[in-house]
Structure formats: structure tokens, C-alpha cells
Scaffold this motif. Structure first.
Motif, short mmCIF file in Angstrom:
data_model
loop_
_atom_site.label_atom_id
_atom_site.label_comp_id
_atom_site.label_asym_id
_atom_site.label_seq_id
_atom_site.Cartn_x
_atom_site.Cartn_y
_atom_site.Cartn_z
N ASP A 5 49.15 34.94 8.46
CA ASP A 5 47.85 35.18 9.09
C ASP A 5 47.56 34.08 10.10
O ASP A 5 47.27 32.95 9.72
CB ASP A 5 46.74 35.22 8.04
CG ASP A 5 46.89 36.38 7.09
OD1 ASP A 5 47.18 37.49 7.56
OD2 ASP A 5 46.71 36.17 5.87
N PRO A 6 47.62 34.39 11.39
CA PRO A 6 47.37 33.36 12.39
C PRO A 6 45.89 33.01 12.50
O PRO A 6 45.01 33.85 12.30
CB PRO A 6 47.89 33.98 13.69
CG PRO A 6 47.90 35.44 13.46
CD PRO A 6 48.03 35.66 11.99
N VAL A 7 45.64 31.74 12.82
CA VAL A 7 44.30 31.22 13.04
C VAL A 7 44.33 30.52 14.39
O VAL A 7 45.22 29.73 14.66
CB VAL A 7 43.92 30.21 11.93
CG1 VAL A 7 42.56 29.61 12.19
CG2 VAL A 7 43.96 30.87 10.57
N ASP A 8 43.34 30.81 15.25
CA ASP A 8 43.33 30.17 16.57
C ASP A 8 42.73 28.77 16.49
O ASP A 8 42.32 28.31 15.43
CB ASP A 8 42.65 31.04 17.63
CG ASP A 8 41.16 31.20 17.41
OD1 ASP A 8 40.54 30.42 16.67
OD2 ASP A 8 40.60 32.13 18.01
N GLU A 9 42.69 28.07 17.64
CA GLU A 9 42.22 26.69 17.66
C GLU A 9 40.73 26.56 17.34
O GLU A 9 40.24 25.47 17.05
CB GLU A 9 42.55 26.00 18.97
CG GLU A 9 42.17 26.73 20.22
CD GLU A 9 43.19 27.78 20.65
OE1 GLU A 9 42.74 28.79 21.18
OE2 GLU A 9 44.38 27.63 20.45
N LEU A 10 39.99 27.67 17.34
CA LEU A 10 38.57 27.64 16.97
C LEU A 10 38.35 27.98 15.49
O LEU A 10 37.23 28.04 15.01
CB LEU A 10 37.78 28.61 17.85
CG LEU A 10 37.82 28.31 19.34
CD1 LEU A 10 37.08 29.39 20.12
CD2 LEU A 10 37.26 26.94 19.64
N TYR A 16 46.07 40.23 13.76
CA TYR A 16 47.45 40.66 13.54
C TYR A 16 48.12 39.66 12.61
O TYR A 16 47.55 38.64 12.26
CB TYR A 16 48.21 40.74 14.87
CG TYR A 16 48.07 39.51 15.74
CD1 TYR A 16 48.87 38.39 15.55
CD2 TYR A 16 47.11 39.46 16.75
CE1 TYR A 16 48.72 37.25 16.32
CE2 TYR A 16 46.97 38.33 17.54
CZ TYR A 16 47.77 37.23 17.32
OH TYR A 16 47.64 36.11 18.09
N THR A 17 49.31 40.00 12.16
CA THR A 17 50.11 39.07 11.35
C THR A 17 51.40 38.77 12.09
O THR A 17 51.78 39.49 13.02
CB THR A 17 50.43 39.66 9.96
OG1 THR A 17 51.16 40.86 10.12
CG2 THR A 17 49.16 39.91 9.17
#
Length: 66
Positions: A5-10, A16-17
Motif C-alpha cells: 500500500d503506497p503512501v505519498d509524501e503527505l 492502488y497497490t
């Protein structure tokens, strides 16, 4: 790595996975730059290089899994 599970810089989850091959990734933060299915880079950032909002989100999620 399957269904990461991606997490952005915020600190926001991305809709998406990711599936990719990386070694020594248990409890490791991996920075993946990609465009669609093309991966341009994979990095292993130091704890201090991870944006604070992202680090807090990941810490919360790790606490929930315990």
C-alpha cells in the motif's frame, strides 16, 4: 513484495497497490518512483529522510497491526 500500500509524501494512501521484487524489505520503508507499470527507481531512505507526515502515517499503521 505483493500488494504494498503506497503512501505519498503527505501521508495519504494512494488508490492502488504495488507488486515488485526487493530484498531485505521486512519493516523497511522503500521509496518507489514510477509511472504506471514503469519503475524508474527504488530507494531505501534513512528514517530522517522520510517526510514527517508519511512517517507518522506509517507509524500509526504499524501500531494498529501489533
Amino acid at each position: 513484495m505483493r500488494n504494498a500500500d503506497p503512501v505519498d509524501e503527505l501521508g495519504a494512501n494512494r488508490p492502488y497497490t504495488l507488486d515488485f521484487t526487493a530484498w531485505g524489505t521486512e519493516d523497511t520503508v522503500i521509496k518507489v518512483r514510477h509511472k504506471g507499470t514503469y519503475v524508474s527507481s527504488i530507494e531505501y531512505p534513512e528514517q530522517g529522510d522520510i517526510p514527517e507526515a508519511t512517517r507518522m502515517k506509517l507509524d500509526r499503521e504499524a501500531g494498529e497491526e501489533s
